[in-house]
Design a protein around this motif. Structure first.
Motif, PDB file in Angstrom:
ATOM      1  N   HIS A 268       0.821  -1.202   0.000  1.00  0.00           N
ATOM      2  CA  HIS A 268       0.000   0.000   0.000  1.00  0.00           C
ATOM      3  C   HIS A 268       0.854   1.250   0.000  1.00  0.00           C
ATOM      4  O   HIS A 268       0.352   2.361   0.047  1.00  0.00           O
ATOM      5  CB  HIS A 268      -0.914  -0.015   1.220  1.00  0.00           C
ATOM      6  N   TRP A 269       2.186   1.077   0.003  1.00  0.00           N
ATOM      7  CA  TRP A 269       3.088   2.222   0.052  1.00  0.00           C
ATOM      8  C   TRP A 269       4.392   1.849  -0.621  1.00  0.00           C
ATOM      9  O   TRP A 269       4.767   0.677  -0.654  1.00  0.00           O
ATOM     10  CB  TRP A 269       3.347   2.607   1.518  1.00  0.00           C
ATOM     11  N   SER A 270       5.079   2.852  -1.158  1.00  0.00           N
ATOM     12  CA  SER A 270       6.405   2.611  -1.723  1.00  0.00           C
ATOM     13  C   SER A 270       7.240   3.872  -1.580  1.00  0.00           C
ATOM     14  O   SER A 270       6.698   4.979  -1.470  1.00  0.00           O
ATOM     15  CB  SER A 270       6.275   2.229  -3.193  1.00  0.00           C
ATOM     16  N   THR A 271       8.573   3.711  -1.587  1.00  0.00           N
ATOM     17  CA  THR A 271       9.446   4.886  -1.431  1.00  0.00           C
ATOM     18  C   THR A 271       9.241   5.887  -2.560  1.00  0.00           C
ATOM     19  O   THR A 271       9.509   7.070  -2.383  1.00  0.00           O
ATOM     20  CB  THR A 271      10.933   4.467  -1.409  1.00  0.00           C
ATOM     21  N   ASP A 272       8.776   5.428  -3.743  1.00  0.00           N
ATOM     22  CA  ASP A 272       8.636   6.358  -4.875  1.00  0.00           C
ATOM     23  C   ASP A 272       7.189   6.798  -5.107  1.00  0.00           C
ATOM     24  O   ASP A 272       6.885   7.367  -6.155  1.00  0.00           O
ATOM     25  CB  ASP A 272       9.205   5.725  -6.146  1.00  0.00           C
ATOM     26  N   LEU A 273       6.303   6.548  -4.137  1.00  0.00           N
ATOM     27  CA  LEU A 273       4.918   6.992  -4.292  1.00  0.00           C
ATOM     28  C   LEU A 273       4.912   8.512  -4.409  1.00  0.00           C
ATOM     29  O   LEU A 273       5.513   9.203  -3.584  1.00  0.00           O
ATOM     30  CB  LEU A 273       4.110   6.535  -3.069  1.00  0.00           C
ATOM     31  N   ASP A 274       4.247   9.027  -5.459  1.00  0.00           N
ATOM     32  CA  ASP A 274       4.435  10.430  -5.812  1.00  0.00           C
ATOM     33  C   ASP A 274       3.434  11.347  -5.119  1.00  0.00           C
ATOM     34  O   ASP A 274       2.349  11.581  -5.633  1.00  0.00           O
ATOM     35  CB  ASP A 274       4.343  10.565  -7.343  1.00  0.00           C
ATOM     36  N   ASN A 275       3.777  11.827  -3.929  1.00  0.00           N
ATOM     37  CA  ASN A 275       3.005  12.890  -3.291  1.00  0.00           C
ATOM     38  C   ASN A 275       3.942  13.656  -2.364  1.00  0.00           C
ATOM     39  O   ASN A 275       4.959  13.124  -1.917  1.00  0.00           O
ATOM     40  CB  ASN A 275       1.776  12.318  -2.559  1.00  0.00           C
ATOM     41  N   PRO A 276       3.630  14.932  -2.071  1.00  0.00           N
ATOM     42  CA  PRO A 276       4.580  15.767  -1.316  1.00  0.00           C
ATOM     43  C   PRO A 276       4.906  15.193   0.065  1.00  0.00           C
ATOM     44  O   PRO A 276       6.059  15.231   0.499  1.00  0.00           O
ATOM     45  CB  PRO A 276       3.844  17.112  -1.179  1.00  0.00           C
ATOM     46  N   ALA A 277       3.880  14.642   0.762  1.00  0.00           N
ATOM     47  CA  ALA A 277       4.124  14.112   2.106  1.00  0.00           C
ATOM     48  C   ALA A 277       5.139  12.969   2.051  1.00  0.00           C
ATOM     49  O   ALA A 277       6.042  12.877   2.891  1.00  0.00           O
ATOM     50  CB  ALA A 277       2.816  13.622   2.720  1.00  0.00           C
ATOM     51  N   ASN A 278       5.019  12.122   1.048  1.00  0.00           N
ATOM     52  CA  ASN A 278       5.924  10.979   0.955  1.00  0.00           C
ATOM     53  C   ASN A 278       7.339  11.424   0.606  1.00  0.00           C
ATOM     54  O   ASN A 278       8.313  10.885   1.122  1.00  0.00           O
ATOM     55  CB  ASN A 278       5.400   9.973  -0.074  1.00  0.00           C
ATOM     56  N   LYS A 279       7.440  12.414  -0.302  1.00  0.00           N
ATOM     57  CA  LYS A 279       8.768  12.926  -0.659  1.00  0.00           C
ATOM     58  C   LYS A 279       9.482  13.436   0.582  1.00  0.00           C
ATOM     59  O   LYS A 279      10.644  13.117   0.834  1.00  0.00           O
ATOM     60  CB  LYS A 279       8.628  14.056  -1.678  1.00  0.00           C
ATOM     61  N   ALA A 280       8.747  14.240   1.384  1.00  0.00           N
ATOM     62  CA  ALA A 280       9.349  14.818   2.592  1.00  0.00           C
ATOM     63  C   ALA A 280       9.754  13.708   3.546  1.00  0.00           C
ATOM     64  O   ALA A 280      10.829  13.749   4.159  1.00  0.00           O
ATOM     65  CB  ALA A 280       8.360  15.768   3.267  1.00  0.00           C
ATOM     66  N   PHE A 281       8.891  12.681   3.655  1.00  0.00           N
ATOM     67  CA  PHE A 281       9.178  11.572   4.573  1.00  0.00           C
ATOM     68  C   PHE A 281      10.423  10.802   4.145  1.00  0.00           C
ATOM     69  O   PHE A 281      11.354  10.600   4.932  1.00  0.00           O
ATOM     70  CB  PHE A 281       7.959  10.638   4.629  1.00  0.00           C
ATOM     71  N   VAL A 282      10.450  10.382   2.871  1.00  0.00           N
ATOM     72  CA  VAL A 282      11.564   9.539   2.421  1.00  0.00           C
ATOM     73  C   VAL A 282      12.881  10.308   2.493  1.00  0.00           C
ATOM     74  O   VAL A 282      13.895   9.798   2.985  1.00  0.00           O
ATOM     75  CB  VAL A 282      11.307   9.003   0.991  1.00  0.00           C
ATOM     76  N   GLU A 283      12.853  11.589   2.054  1.00  0.00           N
ATOM     77  CA  GLU A 283      14.091  12.382   2.095  1.00  0.00           C
ATOM     78  C   GLU A 283      14.543  12.628   3.522  1.00  0.00           C
ATOM     79  O   GLU A 283      15.728  12.490   3.852  1.00  0.00           O
ATOM     80  CB  GLU A 283      13.900  13.716   1.352  1.00  0.00           C
ATOM     81  N   GLY A 284      13.578  12.959   4.392  1.00  0.00           N
ATOM     82  CA  GLY A 284      13.915  13.208   5.796  1.00  0.00           C
ATOM     83  C   GLY A 284      14.468  11.959   6.465  1.00  0.00           C
ATOM     84  O   GLY A 284      15.440  12.019   7.219  1.00  0.00           O
ATOM     85  N   PHE A 285      13.857  10.831   6.176  1.00  0.00           N
ATOM     86  CA  PHE A 285      14.286   9.577   6.795  1.00  0.00           C
ATOM     87  C   PHE A 285      15.701   9.212   6.346  1.00  0.00           C
ATOM     88  O   PHE A 285      16.554   8.839   7.154  1.00  0.00           O
ATOM     89  CB  PHE A 285      13.306   8.457   6.414  1.00  0.00           C
ATOM     90  N   ARG A 286      15.949   9.365   5.040  1.00  0.00           N
ATOM     91  CA  ARG A 286      17.287   9.022   4.536  1.00  0.00           C
ATOM     92  C   ARG A 286      18.334   9.972   5.095  1.00  0.00           C
ATOM     93  O   ARG A 286      19.455   9.565   5.418  1.00  0.00           O
ATOM     94  CB  ARG A 286      17.304   9.074   3.011  1.00  0.00           C
ATOM     95  N   ALA A 287      17.966  11.261   5.227  1.00  0.00           N
ATOM     96  CA  ALA A 287      18.924  12.224   5.761  1.00  0.00           C
ATOM     97  C   ALA A 287      19.244  11.908   7.221  1.00  0.00           C
ATOM     98  O   ALA A 287      20.393  11.981   7.651  1.00  0.00           O
ATOM     99  CB  ALA A 287      18.364  13.641   5.631  1.00  0.00           C
ATOM    100  N   ASP A 288      18.225  11.548   8.004  1.00  0.00           N
ATOM    101  CA  ASP A 288      18.437  11.329   9.439  1.00  0.00           C
ATOM    102  C   ASP A 288      19.065   9.976   9.745  1.00  0.00           C
ATOM    103  O   ASP A 288      19.849   9.847  10.685  1.00  0.00           O
ATOM    104  CB  ASP A 288      17.109  11.428  10.203  1.00  0.00           C
ATOM    105  N   PHE A 289      18.692   8.939   8.992  1.00  0.00           N
ATOM    106  CA  PHE A 289      19.103   7.592   9.391  1.00  0.00           C
ATOM    107  C   PHE A 289      19.986   6.885   8.357  1.00  0.00           C
ATOM    108  O   PHE A 289      20.442   5.772   8.594  1.00  0.00           O
ATOM    109  CB  PHE A 289      17.862   6.731   9.690  1.00  0.00           C
ATOM    110  N   GLY A 290      20.169   7.504   7.192  1.00  0.00           N
ATOM    111  CA  GLY A 290      21.091   6.941   6.214  1.00  0.00           C
ATOM    112  C   GLY A 290      20.635   5.643   5.585  1.00  0.00           C
ATOM    113  O   GLY A 290      21.464   4.834   5.158  1.00  0.00           O
ATOM    114  N   ARG A 291      19.321   5.393   5.550  1.00  0.00           N
ATOM    115  CA  ARG A 291      18.833   4.198   4.879  1.00  0.00           C
ATOM    116  C   ARG A 291      17.448   4.496   4.307  1.00  0.00           C
ATOM    117  O   ARG A 291      16.811   5.474   4.700  1.00  0.00           O
ATOM    118  CB  ARG A 291      18.752   3.017   5.850  1.00  0.00           C
ATOM    119  N   PHE A 292      16.993   3.642   3.393  1.00  0.00           N
ATOM    120  CA  PHE A 292      15.623   3.783   2.895  1.00  0.00           C
ATOM    121  C   PHE A 292      14.651   3.332   3.981  1.00  0.00           C
ATOM    122  O   PHE A 292      14.900   2.324   4.654  1.00  0.00           O
ATOM    123  CB  PHE A 292      15.407   2.906   1.659  1.00  0.00           C
TER     124      PHE A 292
END
Lengths: 384, 303
Positions: A268-292
């Motif tokens: 029901h979700w993927s790292t490339d799901l195209d919406n602003p909330a997901n972009k912010a989440f995936v980028e923030g998560f990778r920046a903070d924790f260094g993983r997908f």
């Protein structure tokens, strides 16, 4: 006797409420119970990090949430002890975080019975979706059968005539195969249950080789999935695999390696799901924790944001209003479209994903949609 | 064809169990010690192999590192903790070595993080080979069978043909007497413990490359290794080999055959559930049967 017990409990509760520190002004106290030690710790880390990231991104509103974090060691008895402690001495308003269905079955009915809200960030056993539904219980993730149903629907649509299906022999595994078969119209040539925690799949792979199936559906979360995928890649069997998202989630992909590339799965979700909330989440998560992030992290992130959206409208001390605020689900979900059905389980789209290498790391990309606005098979049995 | 493949699978599984059980039975036989932390040494071998292989890009260096790391950890633990447990009873040993499991597991998680590690086979050993008769079989599983056989032969030579082997056998028979004859018992025990640990580490590295390298990976194998040494007879290497092959075969063939057998007189889904339940009980039924006939195990000396 019963009368005396009741009086005793009441006075104990009164004493506790006097002893407990007053809740922070307008704040909400959340008990986050998840698996932080042993083999399941990777999933628990994703739940914790996803939840905390949402609070951090919310700024001042996020500071209104006080989190009590505890490790359930993936054991039902430990989870029950922790929940009791959180409810009775920490005075939490809301509980969340449990990953495993057997733990959820031990904790959720007790928590709602004591008047606490439980927002599930993962486990959603069928028993709590149908006749066991509760006004104080929300599943923010899915209903257990959903991703497997989508895999069945996808295999049917693709025209796969013969499937080999397998899952671990425990309630969620049985739900998995039941869910798959609910929407699969072809022939199931073999239905195999493996042991929970099994790490050697040579016997099953030999069966797959001899089965004559066109494709294989496998539900093997965590370390079981790593072992199965590595051994399957070595076996020389080239029958394509389909999994639910759990079998190919970002928490295990780095350990599986390139053998996973190209495998289809439903989520029901993927790292490339195209919406602003997901972009912010995936980028923030990778920046903070260094993983997908994995789907577990995404669900926890959504759970925290749902909670924040409800807190903006009401307080858990007014359960009716708070429940209505939760049910409205007015938050920016990383899934884009998100709403609750009558049994307070999600109605959402489920996609077909494929594992790929992006920026040198393994993750999933969306290649199609398996089900649109899917609720669940148990909503009709829910009387609230 | 399917049966041939399952027999090979059973053989390979048995050899893997033998690598675990050999060290365990050696330690129990010589020192009378129940070591629950044996599974942790297996985990240390796998993590050492994965880490060194990731650093250097060489699986072979990783394999060497797994032997070295597990042996070193074994020797260290023997000198620091285990040594104090020999005169104690088995309950104290179980408690102390269980505590070691917790220390090792959380220590490993602390150092390596929450997520499983990546460990890949070298290209020379990966993929499937075609055996005579047209059967496709993963090369690495054949390698595990060969390594297990080589270790069994090596241990047999060590125990029967070397001075160290004589001391180990003497230590099993009468530990006070060999102490009185001037053998440094403390050193002998450390060596035996490190040897057992190295075997566990080797098993961890081999198995880690086809399974997942993660915290807690050793405990499920440990339970089976105990079943193996109970069946084979405590302290007997030969017993460990025979017991391991029996358990490996029984488990693999049971899982392959029983659900199909049940399906002949049952609903398919019921046959699956009850068939796999019975299949997973089979090795314990085997253990119970062996204990009934020979309480000391197949090759056990002491009752």
């Amino acid at each position: 006797m019963q009368m005396r017990l009741k009086t005793l409990l009441l006075s104990a509760a009164a004493a506790l409420s006097l002893a407990a520190a007053p809740a922070i002004a307008d704040g909400v106290k959340v008990g986050l119970i998840t698996t932080l030690s042993g083999g399941g710790a990777g999933i628990g880390a994703d739940v914790r990090d996803g939840f905390m990231l949402a609070l951090k991104n919310a700024g001042d509103a996020g500071k209104q949430v006080e989190v009590v974090l505890e490790d359930d060691q993936q054991k039902p008895d430990v989870a029950v002890q922790i929940a009791d402690k959180m409810i009775q001495s920490d005075n939490v308003d809301v509980l969340t975080g449990i990953i495993w269905s057997n733990l959820a079955m031990a904790v959720v009915p007790a928590a709602t019975g004591q008047g606490k809200f439980y927002l599930s960030s993962n486990a959603a056993p069928s028993a709590l979706a149908g006749s066991g539904c509760n006004p104080l219980y929300f599943s923010v993730s899915y209903q257990n059968d959903n991703l497997h149903e989508a895999a069945g629907a996808y295999a049917s649509e693709k025209g796969v005539k013969k499937m080999f299906i397998m899952a671990p022999n425990y309630p969620a595994g049985q739900d998995s195969l039941a869910g798959f078969k609910r929407f699969y119209t072809g022939e199931v040539v073999a239905e195999v249950y493996t042991q929970v925690g099994q790490t050697d799949f040579a016997a099953e792979i030999a069966q797959i080789r001899a089965s004559g199936a066109e494709e294989v559906f496998f539900f093997q979360p965590g370390g079981m999935g790593i072992a199965f995928l590595k051994q399957y890649a070595e076996s020389g069997v080239d029958i394509p695999l389909i999994g639910p998202g759990f079998s190919l989630s970002e928490d295990i992909l780095p350990a599986v390696g390139d053998a996973a590339i190209g495998i289809k799965n439903t989520s029901h979700w993927s790292t490339d799901l195209d919406n602003p909330a997901n972009k912010a989440f995936v980028e923030g998560f990778r920046a903070d924790f260094g993983r997908f992030p994995s789907l577990y992290a995404a669900q926890a992130y959504d759970t925290a944001n749902l909670l924040l959206s409800a807190m903006a409208k009401a307080s858990p001390s007014d359960p009716e209003a708070f429940r209505a605020a939760l049910a409205a689900a007015e938050f920016d979900s990383v899934r884009g479209k998100f709403g609750f059905g009558p049994n307070q389980h999600p109605i959402q789209d489920i996609y077909v994903l494929e594992v790929e290498k992006r920026d040198g790391e393994l993750t999933n990309k969306i290649i199609g949609t398996a089900m649109t606005d899917r609720g669940d098979a148990y909503a009709e049995q829910c009387q609230m | 064809m399917l049966l041939a493949e399952q027999v090979l699978n059973g053989l390979q599984y048995g050899m893997m169990l033998f690598l675990m059980a050999a060290g365990l039975t050696l330690v129990f036989g010589v020192m009378g010690l129940i070591n629950l932390a044996h599974g942790s040494l297996y985990m240390i071998g796998a993590f050492a192999c994965a880490t060194v292989a990731a650093w250097t890009g060489s699986f072979w260096l990783g394999l060497a590192a797994s032997l070295a790391a597990a042996a070193a950890a074994g020797a260290l633990v023997e000198m620091a903790v285990i040594r104090r447990l020999y005169p104690r009873d088995h309950l104290d040993q179980v408690l102390a070595t269980f505590a070691l499991i917790l220390v090792f597991s959380e220590g490993t998680r602390w150092i390596f993080g929450d997520f499983p590690l990546y460990l890949k086979l070298p290209p020379a050993l990966s993929g499937a080979v075609t055996l005579p008769g047209g059967l496709q079989y993963p090369l690495f599983r054949l390698v595990i069978i060969a390594v297990g056989a080589a270790v069994a032969l090596g241990l047999w030579l060590l125990i029967t043909r070397t001075r160290l082997g004589i001391r180990i056998r003497a230590g099993e028979a009468d530990r006070e007497m060999i102490g009185a004859l001037g053998v440094d018992i403390a050193r002998l025990y450390t060596i035996v413990f490190a040897l057992g640990a190295a075997l566990a580490g080797l098993a961890g590295a081999l198995v880690g490359s086809i399974q997942s390298v993660q915290v807690g990976m050793g405990e499920p194998v440990l339970i089976l290794a105990f079943v193996v040494i109970v069946i084979g007879g405590i302290g007997s290497i030969k017993g460990a080999l025979v017991g391991a092959l029996l358990v490996g075969m029984t488990d693999t063939l049971g899982k392959a055959v029983i659900p199909g057998l049940f399906a002949r007189f049952m609903e398919a889904s019921d046959a699956n559930t009850s068939g796999s339940a019975v299949a997973s009980m089979l090795i314990y039924i085997l253990m119970a049967a062996v204990l009934l006939v020979r309480p000391q195990g197949l090759f056990g000396a002491r009752a």
